[in-house]
Design a protein around this motif. Structure first.
Motif, mmCIF file in Angstrom:
data_model
loop_
_atom_site.group_PDB
_atom_site.id
_atom_site.type_symbol
_atom_site.label_atom_id
_atom_site.label_comp_id
_atom_site.label_asym_id
_atom_site.label_seq_id
_atom_site.Cartn_x
_atom_site.Cartn_y
_atom_site.Cartn_z
ATOM 1 N N VAL A 1 -15.879 47.934 -1.142
ATOM 2 C CA VAL A 1 -16.953 48.748 -1.704
ATOM 3 C C VAL A 1 -18.173 48.827 -0.776
ATOM 4 C CG1 VAL A 1 -16.238 48.233 -4.065
ATOM 5 C CG2 VAL A 1 -18.052 46.859 -3.008
ATOM 6 N N ARG A 2 -18.059 48.226 0.416
ATOM 7 C CA ARG A 2 -19.132 48.365 1.412
ATOM 8 C C ARG A 2 -18.482 48.434 2.795
ATOM 9 N NH1 ARG A 2 -22.986 45.105 4.284
ATOM 10 N NH2 ARG A 2 -21.805 43.249 3.695
ATOM 11 N N PRO A 3 -17.783 49.538 3.077
ATOM 12 C CA PRO A 3 -16.971 49.621 4.293
ATOM 13 C C PRO A 3 -17.766 49.869 5.571
ATOM 14 C CG PRO A 3 -16.803 51.664 3.077
ATOM 15 C CD PRO A 3 -17.615 50.729 2.213
ATOM 16 N N ALA A 4 -19.097 49.905 5.480
ATOM 17 C CA ALA A 4 -19.905 50.187 6.672
ATOM 18 C C ALA A 4 -19.731 49.130 7.752
ATOM 19 C CB ALA A 4 -21.383 50.297 6.288
ATOM 20 N N ASP A 5 -19.294 47.928 7.369
ATOM 21 C CA ASP A 5 -19.046 46.891 8.370
ATOM 22 C C ASP A 5 -17.825 47.196 9.223
ATOM 23 O OD1 ASP A 5 -21.216 45.470 7.545
ATOM 24 O OD2 ASP A 5 -20.096 43.976 6.398
ATOM 25 N N GLY A 6 -17.056 48.206 8.822
ATOM 26 C CA GLY A 6 -15.821 48.536 9.531
ATOM 27 C C GLY A 6 -14.624 47.992 8.789
ATOM 28 N N ILE A 7 -13.570 48.782 8.737
ATOM 29 C CA ILE A 7 -12.358 48.374 8.025
ATOM 30 C C ILE A 7 -11.358 47.812 9.029
ATOM 31 C CG2 ILE A 7 -10.429 49.159 6.611
ATOM 32 C CD1 ILE A 7 -12.285 51.302 5.481
ATOM 33 N N PRO A 8 -11.017 46.546 8.915
ATOM 34 C CA PRO A 8 -10.057 45.954 9.848
ATOM 35 C C PRO A 8 -8.645 46.485 9.621
ATOM 36 C CG PRO A 8 -10.581 44.401 8.109
ATOM 37 C CD PRO A 8 -11.483 45.580 7.905
ATOM 38 N N VAL A 9 -7.828 46.391 10.632
ATOM 39 C CA VAL A 9 -6.428 46.782 10.509
ATOM 40 C C VAL A 9 -5.690 45.702 9.718
ATOM 41 C CG1 VAL A 9 -4.298 47.273 11.749
ATOM 42 C CG2 VAL A 9 -6.500 48.063 12.671
ATOM 43 N N LYS A 10 -5.052 46.106 8.642
ATOM 44 C CA LYS A 10 -4.363 45.166 7.769
ATOM 45 C C LYS A 10 -2.950 45.656 7.474
ATOM 46 C CE LYS A 10 -7.674 42.185 7.138
ATOM 47 N NZ LYS A 10 -7.542 40.766 7.551
ATOM 48 N N PRO A 11 -2.047 44.749 7.111
ATOM 49 C CA PRO A 11 -0.672 45.154 6.788
ATOM 50 C C PRO A 11 -0.525 45.674 5.364
ATOM 51 C CG PRO A 11 -0.859 42.773 6.689
ATOM 52 C CD PRO A 11 -2.183 43.279 7.182
ATOM 53 N N ALA B 1 -2.621 48.285 2.216
ATOM 54 C CA ALA B 1 -3.547 49.415 2.100
ATOM 55 C C ALA B 1 -4.959 48.929 1.779
ATOM 56 C CB ALA B 1 -3.068 50.369 1.014
ATOM 57 N N VAL B 2 -5.926 49.591 2.403
ATOM 58 C CA VAL B 2 -7.337 49.336 2.115
ATOM 59 C C VAL B 2 -7.939 50.626 1.555
ATOM 60 C CG1 VAL B 2 -9.597 48.716 3.037
ATOM 61 C CG2 VAL B 2 -7.529 47.595 3.920
ATOM 62 N N LEU B 3 -8.554 50.520 0.378
ATOM 63 C CA LEU B 3 -9.131 51.672 -0.308
ATOM 64 C C LEU B 3 -10.654 51.600 -0.280
ATOM 65 C CD1 LEU B 3 -6.855 51.542 -3.498
ATOM 66 C CD2 LEU B 3 -6.454 52.844 -1.394
ATOM 67 N N THR B 4 -11.284 52.761 -0.233
ATOM 68 C CA THR B 4 -12.733 52.859 -0.349
ATOM 69 C C THR B 4 -13.060 53.968 -1.348
ATOM 70 O OG1 THR B 4 -13.070 54.536 1.373
ATOM 71 C CG2 THR B 4 -12.922 52.218 2.095
ATOM 72 N N ALA B 5 -14.344 54.165 -1.609
ATOM 73 C CA ALA B 5 -14.753 55.217 -2.538
ATOM 74 C C ALA B 5 -14.263 56.590 -2.098
ATOM 75 C CB ALA B 5 -16.275 55.216 -2.687
ATOM 76 N N ALA B 6 -14.054 56.762 -0.795
ATOM 77 C CA ALA B 6 -13.549 58.043 -0.292
ATOM 78 C C ALA B 6 -12.181 58.373 -0.872
ATOM 79 C CB ALA B 6 -13.477 58.014 1.231
ATOM 80 N N ASP B 7 -11.388 57.349 -1.198
ATOM 81 C CA ASP B 7 -10.070 57.588 -1.783
ATOM 82 C C ASP B 7 -10.160 58.130 -3.202
ATOM 83 O OD1 ASP B 7 -7.945 56.523 0.205
ATOM 84 O OD2 ASP B 7 -9.490 54.967 0.189
ATOM 85 N N LEU B 8 -11.340 58.028 -3.801
ATOM 86 C CA LEU B 8 -11.573 58.624 -5.121
ATOM 87 C C LEU B 8 -12.320 59.939 -4.997
ATOM 88 C CD1 LEU B 8 -12.615 55.484 -7.216
ATOM 89 C CD2 LEU B 8 -10.337 56.481 -6.943
ATOM 90 N N VAL C 1 -21.635 56.034 -1.910
ATOM 91 C CA VAL C 1 -21.200 55.334 -3.132
ATOM 92 C C VAL C 1 -20.651 53.974 -2.723
ATOM 93 C CG1 VAL C 1 -19.687 55.393 -5.144
ATOM 94 C CG2 VAL C 1 -20.695 57.512 -4.276
ATOM 95 N N ILE C 2 -21.451 52.949 -2.911
ATOM 96 C CA ILE C 2 -21.084 51.601 -2.476
ATOM 97 C C ILE C 2 -21.412 50.601 -3.585
ATOM 98 C CG2 ILE C 2 -21.401 52.116 -0.027
ATOM 99 C CD1 ILE C 2 -24.130 50.665 -0.194
ATOM 100 N N HIS C 3 -21.146 49.328 -3.296
ATOM 101 C CA HIS C 3 -21.459 48.224 -4.192
ATOM 102 C C HIS C 3 -20.953 48.488 -5.609
ATOM 103 C CE1 HIS C 3 -24.795 47.072 -1.146
ATOM 104 N NE2 HIS C 3 -23.711 46.365 -0.935
ATOM 105 N N ASP C 4 -21.781 48.220 -6.633
ATOM 106 C CA ASP C 4 -21.277 48.345 -7.996
ATOM 107 C C ASP C 4 -21.072 49.792 -8.429
ATOM 108 O OD1 ASP C 4 -24.102 48.338 -7.822
ATOM 109 O OD2 ASP C 4 -24.322 47.933 -9.955
ATOM 110 N N ASP C 5 -21.658 50.763 -7.695
ATOM 111 C CA ASP C 5 -21.321 52.165 -7.969
ATOM 112 C C ASP C 5 -19.846 52.411 -7.651
ATOM 113 O OD1 ASP C 5 -23.889 52.899 -8.800
ATOM 114 O OD2 ASP C 5 -24.517 53.356 -6.758
ATOM 115 N N ALA C 6 -19.399 51.899 -6.513
ATOM 116 C CA ALA C 6 -17.992 52.040 -6.137
ATOM 117 C C ALA C 6 -17.101 51.188 -7.028
ATOM 118 C CB ALA C 6 -17.793 51.666 -4.669
#
Length: 303
Positions: A259-269, A271-278, A284-289
């Motif tokens: 919910v705060r992807p500004a730090d950068g999303i690491p490569v993971k095995p 799926a990583v979701l953010t508010a953009a997926d909605l 839209v971050i923190h408790d809004d997300a």
């Protein structure tokens, strides 16, 4: 969650379990409180058989006041059991509409009392304008920003406090690490960590972490005979990915919500979701997300 098979799953095999960091995704980092809509969605999901487990660095006292209390006040059904893993795995308890159960503390992971006393004095003498010593912690030592203080001002003072805390660790003969700075003890051991967040600094055993919290969460559900079909972990910092890392490593299907992807999303095995997926904007971050995802999952469950 919306497949025909979902409704046929027994309570022991729910389609999802939610493992939630509290500060950021659930509680506002500004007010430190939880909005009523989030409480309502958490109750609706849990009442529908979706396990809800909090995995936080916060104390059990904070969870009782800011999460459990509002859930009970909002009409938590009798018999519903919610788990809370606190202080990054060192403390845990469960609660129902009747209130909290016993609080468990892993004393092997607790900070030495004498060091905590010195940190309390340090804050009172040098940093009380910007931060306070969290008296509710049972295993960690935590210092937190005053709500009325600007975060930019706090972060400047936090860097100075963290340096002083590292020096205190040295005086106590305790090996410590903060980010990339390692200061081993006389036996060349590093047993403790100074972990800065956006509103606090936690001083803790290096054995604590969101991965330990995830392990405890799985154990708590297993004790109820519950094995979720999949997990959703939710956090607002890089360290929160450890929840999903542990679950994935131990063969539990998982997706992580940042919910705060500004730090950068690491490569993971996984799926990583953010508010953009909605379909939501980058603002839209923190408790809004967090609120948006809870509402999304509630709607999906309802079909």
């Amino acid at each position: 969650m919306t497949s025909p098979e979902t409704s046929a799953l027994p309570p022991s095999a729910p389609p999802l379990a939610l493992l939630l960091d509290v500060d950021g995704p659930v509680a506002s980092p500004l007010t430190r409180t939880v909005r009523p809509g989030i409480i309502a969605d958490l109750l609706a999901l849990a009442s529908a058989g979706i396990p809800v487990i909090f995995n936080t660095g916060r104390s059990d006292a904070f969870i009782r006041e800011q999460v459990m209390g509002p859930m009970i006040a909002a009409g938590m059904p009798a018999g519903l059991l919610i788990h809370a893993v606190c202080e990054k795995g060192a403390v845990w308890f469960s609660f129902t509409a009747a209130g909290p159960g016993p609080v468990h503390v892993d004393q092997d992971l607790a900070i030495p009392t004498a060091f905590g006393d010195d940190v309390r004095r340090l804050v009172a003498e040098d940093y009380a304008t910007h931060m306070f010593y969290d008296e509710t912690k049972l295993a960690m030592v935590s210092v937190e920003q005053h709500v009325a203080v600007a975060n930019s001002d706090y972060r400047e003072e936090q860097a100075l406090f963290d340096a002083d805390a590292m020096e205190l660790m040295r005086r106590h003969g305790l090996g410590v690490v903060r980010l990339d700075h390692h200061a081993p003890d006389s036996d060349d051991q590093v047993d403790y960590r100074v972990d800065p967040t956006i509103i606090s600094t936690d001083i803790e055993s290096v054995r604590l972490g969101k991965d330990l919290g995830a392990s405890r969460a799985v154990e708590l559900l297993a004790a109820q005979g519950i094995t979720p079909q999949a997990w959703r972990t939710v956090g607002d910092s890089r360290t929160d990915y450890a929840m999903a890392d542990w679950l994935h490593h131990n063969d539990h299907p998982v997706k992580h919500v940042d919910v705060r992807p500004a730090d950068g999303i690491p490569v993971k095995p996984y799926a990583v979701l953010t508010a953009a997926d909605l379909g939501l904007g980058a603002d839209v971050i923190h408790d809004d997300a967090g609120a948006a995802f809870l509402t999304h999952w509630r709607a999906a469950l309802a079909g």
